[in-house]
Design a protein around this motif. Structure first.
Motif, short mmCIF file in Angstrom:
data_model
loop_
_atom_site.label_atom_id
_atom_site.label_comp_id
_atom_site.label_asym_id
_atom_site.label_seq_id
_atom_site.Cartn_x
_atom_site.Cartn_y
_atom_site.Cartn_z
N VAL A 263 108.41 -45.02 51.51
CA VAL A 263 107.55 -45.70 50.54
C VAL A 263 108.05 -47.12 50.27
O VAL A 263 107.88 -47.66 49.18
N ALA A 264 108.70 -47.72 51.27
CA ALA A 264 109.20 -49.10 51.19
C ALA A 264 110.26 -49.26 50.11
O ALA A 264 110.38 -50.31 49.49
N GLY A 265 111.03 -48.22 49.88
CA GLY A 265 112.10 -48.26 48.88
C GLY A 265 113.47 -48.21 49.53
O GLY A 265 113.61 -48.24 50.76
N THR A 266 114.49 -48.13 48.69
CA THR A 266 115.87 -48.05 49.17
C THR A 266 116.61 -46.97 48.40
O THR A 266 116.23 -46.62 47.27
N PRO B 45 108.95 -49.81 44.97
CA PRO B 45 108.07 -50.81 44.34
C PRO B 45 107.16 -50.16 43.30
O PRO B 45 106.75 -49.00 43.44
N LEU B 46 106.87 -50.91 42.23
CA LEU B 46 105.98 -50.39 41.18
C LEU B 46 104.54 -50.63 41.61
O LEU B 46 104.03 -51.75 41.53
N ILE B 47 103.91 -49.59 42.10
CA ILE B 47 102.51 -49.64 42.51
C ILE B 47 101.75 -48.63 41.66
O ILE B 47 102.02 -47.43 41.72
N ARG B 48 100.85 -49.14 40.85
CA ARG B 48 100.14 -48.28 39.92
C ARG B 48 99.15 -47.38 40.63
O ARG B 48 98.67 -47.70 41.72
N GLN B 49 98.84 -46.27 39.98
CA GLN B 49 97.89 -45.33 40.54
C GLN B 49 96.51 -45.97 40.61
O GLN B 49 96.00 -46.49 39.61
N TYR B 50 95.92 -46.00 41.77
CA TYR B 50 94.58 -46.58 41.92
C TYR B 50 93.55 -45.46 41.80
O TYR B 50 93.80 -44.31 42.09
N ARG B 51 92.36 -45.87 41.33
CA ARG B 51 91.29 -44.88 41.11
C ARG B 51 90.31 -44.92 42.28
O ARG B 51 90.06 -45.96 42.84
N ALA C 288 106.48 -46.39 30.50
CA ALA C 288 106.05 -45.46 31.55
C ALA C 288 104.57 -45.62 31.81
O ALA C 288 103.77 -45.76 30.89
N GLU C 289 104.19 -45.64 33.07
CA GLU C 289 102.79 -45.75 33.44
C GLU C 289 102.56 -44.97 34.74
O GLU C 289 103.49 -44.76 35.52
N PRO C 290 101.32 -44.53 34.96
CA PRO C 290 101.03 -43.73 36.17
C PRO C 290 101.31 -44.54 37.43
O PRO C 290 100.83 -45.65 37.59
N LEU C 291 102.08 -43.95 38.33
CA LEU C 291 102.39 -44.59 39.60
C LEU C 291 101.56 -43.97 40.71
O LEU C 291 100.94 -42.91 40.54
N GLY D 118 103.14 -57.46 47.07
CA GLY D 118 102.72 -56.24 46.38
C GLY D 118 101.64 -55.51 47.13
O GLY D 118 101.65 -54.28 47.25
N LEU D 119 100.66 -56.28 47.68
CA LEU D 119 99.58 -55.65 48.45
C LEU D 119 100.12 -55.01 49.72
O LEU D 119 99.70 -53.90 50.09
N GLN D 120 101.05 -55.70 50.38
CA GLN D 120 101.64 -55.13 51.60
C GLN D 120 102.38 -53.83 51.30
O GLN D 120 102.27 -52.85 52.05
N ALA D 121 103.14 -53.84 50.19
CA ALA D 121 103.85 -52.61 49.82
C ALA D 121 102.87 -51.49 49.52
O ALA D 121 103.09 -50.33 49.90
#
Length: 385
Positions: A358-361, A379-385, A286-289, A186-189
């Motif tokens: 974005v490491a997707g397909t 990949p599901l990567i949430r919005q970071y602040r 649904a959550e902020p990506l 997840g961190l790598q993505a």
């Protein structure tokens, strides 16, 4: 297939029946030599009692320690009457620790050793000093065997415990390793997305500035010069064409960033671009990506819906956005004309490149006359602040 523990449990339940039957058969063969009629009647009573005890034991209505001591007493008495009944007593070597505590198990083993030694010496009680000496020696031998096999059993039990602890520790280590690998993935993505986002943002700023400084400025200068020229139909047409080109250049600069996502999350932005054009379905929570992920999915949806309208001439278009544990999928399906092989045009290639950035397909399925399905996974990567 039954485990070793299950096999031992089966032996504890049914083994005494077989040993009692074998001992009774051998005792009957020589009863006239070693047993008086009174002893035979006593042995018959004890056999019935032993059989009743074993049957009661099968129902599990008698405590284990009561069963063991009662059976040991019956076996000792039967062996006193006829040495061949020691075959029934031998079960005491195997299940003492199963039914008794460690201290009482040793007492049970010693009583079983006395029974076995008496039978091996020719029967109890000994008739002369020679038989008594033989009884003592055989008892010592049986006690020695108890100690030897007991040590071996303890060593095997310790090894089993060590192996079980080692296996448990390996399982815990594997679980921690899998968790660490999942976190690292997840961190790598996320780092990959951030790195791509930084490069894309720099490239967008460069392109916007270049368009503004070259094409847009040049068109502005052309318009100024045309306005100063003599009025004619050709001049008016050239001016209109230059103004249209200027508007397109400014729109390109604005389109370098998805304005729909400035104030809305991805589901709301998709709803705006699909309103009246496609049916939108959102599944999961649904959550902020991460901004780059939302922009990628929005652009793919725009391109796919536009292709379905313009090229596939679809009557129905469905867009499904799915939030899952570790990824987000976007599926666009239409009932348009379809195709045999994907076109080499810019649209489909751009969608696939956007997903890969974005490491997707991105997968495309289509058949002539049966519509097209476009599926993007990121990949599901949430919005970071």
């Amino acid at each position: 297939m039954a485990t070793i523990q299950e096999q031992w449990e089966r032996f504890y339940r049914w083994g005494p029946f077989g040993l009692l039957a074998l001992g009774t058969f051998l005792a009957l063969l020589i009863r006239e030599l070693v047993m008086t009629p009174a002893q035979e009647r006593a042995a018959a009573t004890l056999l019935i009692t032993a059989l009743a005890l074993q049957t009661l034991h099968l129902t599990e209505k008698i405590p284990g320690h009561v069963y063991y001591w009662t059976r040991t007493g019956l076996a000792f008495t039967l062996s006193w009457l006829n040495p061949f009944f020691c075959i029934y007593a031998v079960i005491g070597y195997f299940d003492a620790q199963h039914y008794l505590t460690r201290r009482w198990a040793m007492a049970g083993l010693l009583i079983t050793a006395v029974t076995m030694a008496g039978a091996q010496a020719g029967g109890l009680p000994p008739d002369d000093p020679t038989e008594a000496a033989a009884l003592g020696g055989l008892f010592a031998l049986n006690c020695g065997l108890i100690l030897i096999f007991g040590r071996m059993a303890e060593r095997e039990e310790k090894q089993s415990l060590v192996q079980a602890e080692t296996i448990d520790e390996l399982e815990r280590t594997n679980a921690r390793l899998e968790q660490a690998l999942a976190e690292n993935a997840g961190l790598q993505a996320q780092l990959l997305v951030q790195a791509r986002e930084a490069g894309i943002s720099d490239e967008r700023r460069r392109l916007a500035a270049e368009i503004h400084d070259t094409i847009a400025q040049g068109l502005t200068g052309i318009i100024t010069q045309l306005q100063a020229a003599e009025d004619s139909e050709h001049v008016r047409r050239a001016t209109a064409l230059a103004r249209e080109s200027l508007r397109e250049a400014r729109r390109s600069v604005q389109d370098l960033a998805p304005t729909h996502l400035e104030h809305d999350m991805l589901p709301e932005a998709l709803k705006k671009i699909t309103d009246g054009r496609a049916h939108l379905t959102v599944t999961g929570t649904a959550e902020p990506l991460h901004g780059e992920l939302e922009a990628t999915l929005l652009r793919i949806a725009q391109e796919a819906v536009t292709n379905a309208e313009r090229h596939a001439r679809a009557d129905r278009i469905g867009v499904t956005l799915s939030y899952m544990d570790d990824e987000v999928t976007l599926d666009i399906r239409d009932d348009g004309r379809g195709f045999t092989r994907p076109s080499s045009g810019f649209g489909l290639t751009a969608m696939r490149e956007r997903a890969e950035r974005v490491a997707g397909t991105l997968e495309i399925e289509s058949e002539p006359g049966r519509g097209t399905a476009v599926s993007a996974r990121v990949p599901l990567i949430r919005q970071y602040r």
